[in-house]
Design an enzyme around this catalytic site. Structure first.
Site, PDB file in Angstrom:
ATOM      1  N   ASN A 138      -2.307   0.370   8.804  1.00  0.00           N
ATOM      2  CA  ASN A 138      -0.998  -0.695   8.783  1.00  0.00           C
ATOM      3  C   ASN A 138       0.127  -0.089   7.919  1.00  0.00           C
ATOM      4  OD1 ASN A 138      -2.343  -3.145   9.660  1.00  0.00           O
ATOM      5  ND2 ASN A 138      -3.544  -3.214   7.911  1.00  0.00           N
ATOM      6  N   HIS A 150      -0.991   8.490   0.712  1.00  0.00           N
ATOM      7  CA  HIS A 150       0.219   8.114   1.876  1.00  0.00           C
ATOM      8  C   HIS A 150       1.310   8.948   1.600  1.00  0.00           C
ATOM      9  CE1 HIS A 150      -2.543   5.107   3.155  1.00  0.00           C
ATOM     10  NE2 HIS A 150      -2.332   4.571   1.749  1.00  0.00           N
ATOM     11  N   ALA A 206       0.859  -1.288  -0.103  1.00  0.00           N
ATOM     12  CA  ALA A 206       0.001  -0.013   0.062  1.00  0.00           C
ATOM     13  C   ALA A 206       0.897   1.139   0.221  1.00  0.00           C
ATOM     14  CB  ALA A 206      -0.925  -0.123   1.187  1.00  0.00           C
TER      15      ALA A 206
END
Length: 260
Positions: free
Chosen positions: A183, A213, A117
């Site tokens: 996470n 992110h 991710a």
């Protein structure tokens, strides 16, 4: 390679579909007792204990939440079965991290963290060798992406017109308080300066439509800023599509002759 699966939610369904396409359809599913009892006619074996996984399973893929890793992780590793997991934030619990480490060593197995991710983790790993001074992670999602998290009690998700910070602290605190959302913060921490030395900031932003992110890092190597805008899986706004893809990629690398 014989694969077992934990989790049949959005990520689990995606992973199952893609693994099936490449000839690696899961042979067994580790699930709740109620689902085992209700799936007697299923073509895929369902069990509710790691001890009941078939002896020829060589890799288990965990696509469930932290609770599944806590319940089943050590038992799988002690059996000598490698385990790929998306539940990286669970390792913020130091006792669990130690238990999984001990189990992996005892069973001669490996716990593989599916960190797709977020990118740039290989850079953090390398920079850590020479010395990292500072690592900051910022997670920004649309308000719907924070449903079911402590953000609901800290800000008005429905009434937001501008971006609002609802968490600032360490990566350990973020992963502990936001087990379904942080996470990535845990992955950044494990690759860099650790849970307690990584700063995390979580933001609800009504002006964005993707999960964003960012990593800022500095040290002896210099500095870098990494940003990725990822889409969520269609049936779960909290689940990163790239995270699901990274699980499949991790499995593919296990059987590749040459890998990165």
């Amino acid at each position: 390679m014989k694969i077992g699966l934990i989790g049949e939610g959005a990520i689990g369904r995606y992973v199952t579909e893609k693994l099936t396409e490449i000839g690696l359809a899961p042979q067994a599913v580790l699930t709740r007792p109620a689902r085992v009892q209700g799936a007697q006619d299923s073509a895929v074996l369902r069990v509710d204990s790691a001890a009941d996984l078939p002896s020829d399973i060589t890799l288990v893929v965990d696509c469930a939440g932290h609770a599944a890793l806590i319940e089943h992780g050590a038992a799988i590793l002690e059996r000598g079965i490698d385990l790929v997991t998306v539940s990286i934030g669970a390792l913020a619990d130091q006792q669990l991290e130690q238990r999984l480490n001990d189990a992996a060593q005892s069973g001669g197995a490996q716990l593989i963290l599916a960190t797709g991710a977020i990118g740039a983790l290989d850079c953090l790993h390398a920079a850590r060798v020479g010395g990292l001074t500072q690592v900051t992670y910022t997670g920004r999602k649309p308000p719907t992406g924070w449903r079911g998290s402590p953000a609901e009690d800290r800000i008005d998700l429905d009434g937001l017109t501008d971006a609002a910070i609802h968490f600032e602290g360490t990566a350990r605190e973020a992963a502990t308080e936001y087990p379904k959302n942080a996470n990535v913060a845990a992955a950044v921490a494990l690759a860099g300066v650790g849970f307690d030395n990584t700063t995390a900031q979580l933001i609800a932003d009504p002006t964005v439509t993707s999960n964003i992110h960012e990593i800022h890092a500095s040290g002896a190597f210099g500095s870098f800023h990494f940003r990725i805008e990822g889409t969520a899986l269609p049936d779960n706004p909290r689940s990163s599509a790239l995270a699901a893809m990274s699980v499949v990629s991790a499995v593919e690398r296990r059987r590749a002759a040459i890998t990165t």
